[in-house]
Structure formats: C-alpha cells, structure tokens
Design an enzyme around this catalytic site. Structure first.
Site, PDB file in Angstrom:
ATOM      1  CG  ASP A  77      -0.915  -1.277   1.523  1.00 48.59           C
ATOM      2  OD1 ASP A  77      -1.212  -1.407   2.732  1.00 48.59           O
ATOM      3  OD2 ASP A  77       0.179  -0.843   1.144  1.00 48.59           O
ATOM      4  CG  PHE A 133       3.074   4.238   1.211  1.00 51.51           C
ATOM      5  CD1 PHE A 133       3.119   5.371   2.011  1.00 51.51           C
ATOM      6  CD2 PHE A 133       4.103   3.316   1.302  1.00 51.51           C
ATOM      7  CE1 PHE A 133       4.167   5.566   2.904  1.00 51.51           C
ATOM      8  CE2 PHE A 133       5.156   3.508   2.190  1.00 51.51           C
ATOM      9  CZ  PHE A 133       5.191   4.633   2.991  1.00 51.51           C
TER      10      PHE A 133
END
Lengths: 405, 405
Positions: free
Chosen positions: A192, A123
């Site tokens: 994450d 991301f």
C-alpha cells in the site's frame, strides 16, 4: 531561523512550483499527506470536462474525449513514479476497494493458504479489508509486529500486505527485503503506497513486488476522495482473477455478453463505470508531480523535514519524535507523541498551521515538497513554541474533542 | 406532427425545466437514459467545491463543508424518489461495487443457500458480480427467463437479483409480485433501479424490497461515472454484514482501531473515502429531479413516448417495437429491433439525433422527461424517416463498427 529559511528558499530549485498550487492565504499547510493542495490548473480542466465534454459532448465523449481510456492513461502516468511499466498500473475505485480485489486475487493464486499477514496498527482500512474476506470465510487475518514479520511468514501465508510508509510514524519498510522474504516463504506481496507514492521514489519492479495500491488525494493532489491506483506485476497478468468482476473489466464490455471474460492485464481491475470528474482532476495532479520530478521532490522533502527538526532544536522544544530520525527511513512526515496532541493540534489550526492529530496522542506534520517553503517550517515551529509556552492549547475550545477529527 | 408537438409543448407543465439543463444546440438527445444532461447549476457548484471547499478549506472541509456526511445527505434526497426512508439510502462507489456488497450480504443472511437468481440478458454487470462471488466459491449463478423466474425460486435461492426496467427493452418487472414470490420461497430480493430510478415512481418499501442499488448518471444527471446509491430496508439494518468493510463504514473511523466494527444502518455500506467531486455533482442533479417531481416526470415520460409512437405511425414507419406497447409496463424508453440498427444509429447521430445502439440489433431511444420537448419527438421521427427513406445509413462511415460504441 527565519533568515536561514529565506536563504534556503532562495536556493530551492522547486520554489517556482509553489505558484502552481492554490495555497490559502495565512495557512501553513502541513497536511498535504492527508489531502493535497489544489493545483491551479485543476478548475479550468474541470470546467472543460464538465461544460465541454459532458455538457456539449454528452455520451459521445466516452470515445471523442477519451473517457473510456482515462483509467489506463492516468495509470500509465503514475507508473514511472512508482517503478512500474505503463501497462501495469490502472486508476479505479478507492484504495479500500482495490485492496479487496488484490487480496482476493492473491488468495485465489495461493490455494491452501489462507493467512493474509500485516502488522497491528497498519492503516485501518488495510486490516478491515482482510477482515471482510475473513467474514466471507476466505481469509485469516494474521498480524505480527514489524520485528516479527519475517518469522511469521510461514506456509499458511498467502499474502503479505504492508503499507510502505506508516500513516502515523512515516516509518518506511524495506520493500526489497520484505518482498524477498515473503517470496522465499511462497507468499505474494501487496504494497500500500498511500503514504509514500508521489513523495519519494519507489521501485516496485526492482523490488519484485507482486501488487500495489495507492492513494490519489494525498501527494498526487487529486482532490477529496480522488480515485486510487493499482499495480499488478506483468508476470501475473494472466493469472489474476478478482471477484469484483464488473462490466468495465470485461474483455468486451460493449458486447453485453452474459458471461464474464476478464480483460487483459490490469484492465481486469476495472469494475463499474469510472468516475470521470475524479479521474480528470487526478490527472492534473499527477501531471504536475511528474513534471516536478520525484527525485527532486524527495530531496526537498528530506531537506524540509530536517530543517523542521533543526528549528525545533533551536527553539529548545523537546518533542517526542516517533518518526525515524534518519530521513532515509521515513516518508515525507514527522510525527510526535504528546499527551495533549489533540488540543495542541487544534490550537495550531486556529493559528493557521494545519497539521493533524492521530488517535490517541500523535501530532503529525506532513511536508508536501511541491508547495511548502523552508520559511513555512520556521514559522510553524515558532507557532508551536508559542502554543506550548503560552499554554493556549489549554483553552476549552481546543480541548473539546469533536466526534470526527 | 410538428404543429401538434408545438401545442403539446405549449401545454407542458414541465416545459420551463428544459432551461435548467444545458442541451447542446442542434442536438436531439434521446440518450439521457445512458448519460443525463448537465444541469446548468452544476458547474457553479463544482467551482465552489473545488476552489472554495478544497482549495481554501482543504482538510477542514471534511467537517466544515459537510463532506463527511455527503453520502448520507444525497442518499436521503434520493430516498423519497424510490419509496425509501431517508436513513435507508446511501451514495457510495459504483452500481457494480454496491451489487457485490449486497449480494454478499444476502448470501451471509441465507446460509445454506448459494443460488443468486437473475435473468439471462440482465445488464451484464449484475450477472458478472454474481460470477465474481461464484469464482470465490460463495455463490451459484442461476438464470431463468422472465416467465420461468417464479418457478425457479426454490430452496437453494438466497437472492433474487433483477433490474427493474430492462436496459434494452425498458420492460418493467412487477416489483411487488416478484418480491412477494421471492419471500415466499425464503429468498431475499435486490432490485437494480439503474434504468428506472429518477424516471418513474418506485415504492421499495410498499413492495417489501430488501435491497436496491441504482445509478447516478442516467436520470439523476450526476455526470459521467457519478457515484451510485444503495438501499437496505430498515428491518435488515442490524443483520447486514458486507465484505467490503472499509474504514469509512466503521462505527468510529477516526478511532483507527485494528478491529472492524460496522457502522449503524446503511452507513456500513461505505468502504473507502468517498469521491467528493462526483457526490457534489450528483447532489445538484438529484435536487433538480426532486424539485420537478417524480410523478410529473413519469406522466411526461409516458406522454413523450406515446407521442413518439404516434409520429412513427403517421410517418408510416413500421419499426419492430421490442418495448412493451403499454406505457405502464415500460421505463422511459422505446427500443426497436432492426438488422441495420447500428448503421441507422450512426446516421442519426450524424444528424444530431443521439440515441443508442445495443448489441446485436437494438435501436434504443430514451426519453428523459426533464428536458425533452414534444417537438423533439416529431423532429427525431422526421430524421429517422429520412435516414430510412434515403438509405443514407448504407454509407460506409455509418456501417463501420467501432470497437467501442
């Protein structure tokens, strides 16, 4: 398929929870992995916070309404859902800001090592925060593809930073194996959890993870731009120093000293004054996910996505799946590659089937198990088949790319 | 005094605006400089955002409801109130986080200089953010008392970081003179407007300021922990690089590129996904302050505080004023030193007169001009006189210091 869907819905132990969310009429919402639906309890709670706690209580509510402890209180509720102890998790700022804090902390804990290793196509914000520290001269960005990550773990690597479930494909990393490999190489690991937390069981401590961050507005249904959470394993609580050393992360913020002294444990991740409206809304979403139970949510998530694939097969839609076909190896989503992904996504949205598009050619369907029905799967596939068969995605209004999608 | 107060209230051109705020019954709120009162329009706006935009619109509201532009939209509304152009101000994160971004940016723009100069006793978070960059090895904290600041501006100083109105005393810096002196020395200037923005006219561009940050939850009435604003003078828009380079500050966030490229102008101060609930509430507060008008607010603020001092004099209360006696030299507050400040503050709160205490011996009264009446001044002084005369502050429950105040 719709009959099979109805049977599956009738036997779904989570069916009752759909009514705890506001799902708009005429919408099949396959984007809860981007912004989760509104829990029906949220508006009343916000009225209480705004009119009662802020309006009537005013400044007194920092103590009387417990605002001052809200970051820890909501963090402690998230903790068991990600395999953490209550005092290892706190809610603060955004995912991006928390990434910066923890990447910085890792670099300070591994002097002499500058590389922060991630994968290309992670991301973007994860990679950009490494770049931010690179611009400060403190980090070096290292990117290695999935299959080469372990080989890339050399003596220069301070931190391995990976997103547990890939935002485009949903592919899961083997958290335990990669954490172990990073530790073998003397590196720390930051996970994450934005695209997995709240949708599937995670066991940070069993995997030996050092740090984690995660998102409040996807599967935790905290609302648009909800604050994020962050985890520090207890064994590091004494060693972490992070540069966003704001007054709320001070050991005694109200002593107003000129000298910073970090608060104990994860409290030192606090920076400025926490946003109470966002925190209060997030708490409602977290409470609801915790009540439903992460194991049951995961089971239903897998069943939903597998049923979606059966519907596709039965409709004879040969879509190019880019997510792992084994549900144990993916998050709560299915992604497909199609050269006309953008236009198809727009045509579906016009029919009330909201999935999303990810550049350049990914059609992404998220299956938030707390409020979706098996019937939604069958209906979504029926719409998709019609869009493809009629070629309605070729209409000009669907093909025109907006600046922001 | 109460008669004079009634006459002043009758002639107050802002009297009508009190009704636009929720002020609790039986409360005289002299703490709007810490957390502003709730505008009556805020709950309805939040219901619209939560039930309509989030609940019904879901992910589509990023475009359809304009969420994606909210940081710029609210920033542009704050801009004229602080002497900035609309495209020079953005709302993002907290004051602390924005301080970190702009201190970092200044250090990168002044290579070879490491000192960030401030004053001892500045609001702690300002100093702590310098310390955070010091811990990274990128900055050196410099502190010099007010009278020595100009002498301390030597060739090592990259940035002068000052709070315009001191949080304890309300004393104002001469923004134009200090900015000029810093520029003469080759340093940049970052003004923290937290304790002045929204209460008095500020002219950042006329003063030649480089950067500024400010708070949303005090005089702008944005609610507890409202997001903060940040200013970059247009002439620096091309040069600023800040390390919290999250995806929302990218030139094309939805291209999902691996490589960070800063968005134009102040947009590059965005980091993670903005918190929409906090932004929406802040917008209501800013709209209201803009509607009332900053010049009128300032005039009333000065009249209120001067009337408060007259009431004190008439009640023969010889309080040790630590704020400047000239209203042109202070923000919208009066602070007094008293060895029993904490207990007196508690006794006043028990009577519904909410001011605050600042360590170690400051009793601070804020005069938010948008919703306070002259009668409140007379009543507050009457209560203060009674608390002091009866010695009720000596009661045990008022003297016991809470951990957090």
């Amino acid at each position: 398929m719709i009959e099979r869907a109805r049977i599956l819905d009738a036997g779904d132990p989570l069916a009752q929870y759909r009514d705890r969310f506001h799902v708009p009429e005429g919408v099949i919402y396959l984007d809860g992995n981007s912004l989760g639906c509104l829990p029906k309890a949220t508006p009343d709670r916000l009225v209480e916070v705004v009119q009662g706690e802020w309006g009537e209580g005013l400044i007194r509510s920092w103590n009387a309404a417990g605002w001052i402890d809200l970051p820890q209180r909501v963090g402690a509720k998230i903790a068991p859902l990600i395999g953490a102890q209550p005092h290892e998790v706190i809610v603060a700022d955004s995912v991006s800001v928390n990434l910066f804090k923890l990447i910085s902390a890792a670099l300070m804990m591994r002097p002499g090592r500058k590389v922060v290793l991630s994968e290309p196509g992670n991301f973007p914000t994860d990679i950009y925060m490494i770049e931010g520290l690179e611009a400060q001269g403190l980090a070096e960005r290292g990117l290695a593809s999935r299959e080469n990550l372990i080989d890339a773990l050399n003596d220069d690597v301070a931190l391995l930073l990976l997103t547990h479930a890939h935002y485009k494909t949903g592919e899961l990393f083997d958290m335990a194996a990669l954490t172990e490999a990073a530790h073998q190489a003397g590196a720390l690991v930051l996970w994450d959890l934005s695209h997995s937390g709240g949708a599937l069981p995670i066991d940070l401590n069993a995997c030996g993870a050092d740090f984690a961050v995660g998102c409040g507005y996807k599967y935790f249904n905290g609302g648009p731009g909800a604050p994020a959470y962050a985890f520090i394993a207890e064994r590091h609580h004494g060693d972490v120093r992070q540069p966003l050393s704001g007054w709320m992360g001070h050991a005694r913020p109200f002593a107003f000293s000129d000298d910073y002294e970090p608060a104990p444990g994860v409290d030192r991740l606090l920076c400025g004054t926490p946003g109470i409206l966002g925190l209060a809304a997030l708490e409602v979403g977290v409470d609801l996910i915790a009540e439903i139970g992460i194991e049951r949510l995961h089971a239903k998530s897998q069943a939903l996505s597998e049923f979606f694939r059966q519907c596709l097969a039965e409709a004879d839609l040969d879509m190019d799946l880019v997510s792992p076909s084994d549900p144990a190896k993916r998050g709560s989503q299915l992604s497909f590659r199609h050269p006309e992904a953008y236009a198809i996504c727009q045509a579906l949205i016009a029919r009330g089937v909201i999935g999303d598009f990810r550049d350049p050619d990914i059609l992404r369907f998220g299956f938030a198990p707390a409020y979706l029905r098996f019937a939604d799967m069958a209906e979504a596939v029926r719409h998709l088949a019609e869009v493809l068969e009629t070629g309605e995605w070729q209409r000009a209004e669907f093909r025109e790319r907006a600046a922001v999608t």
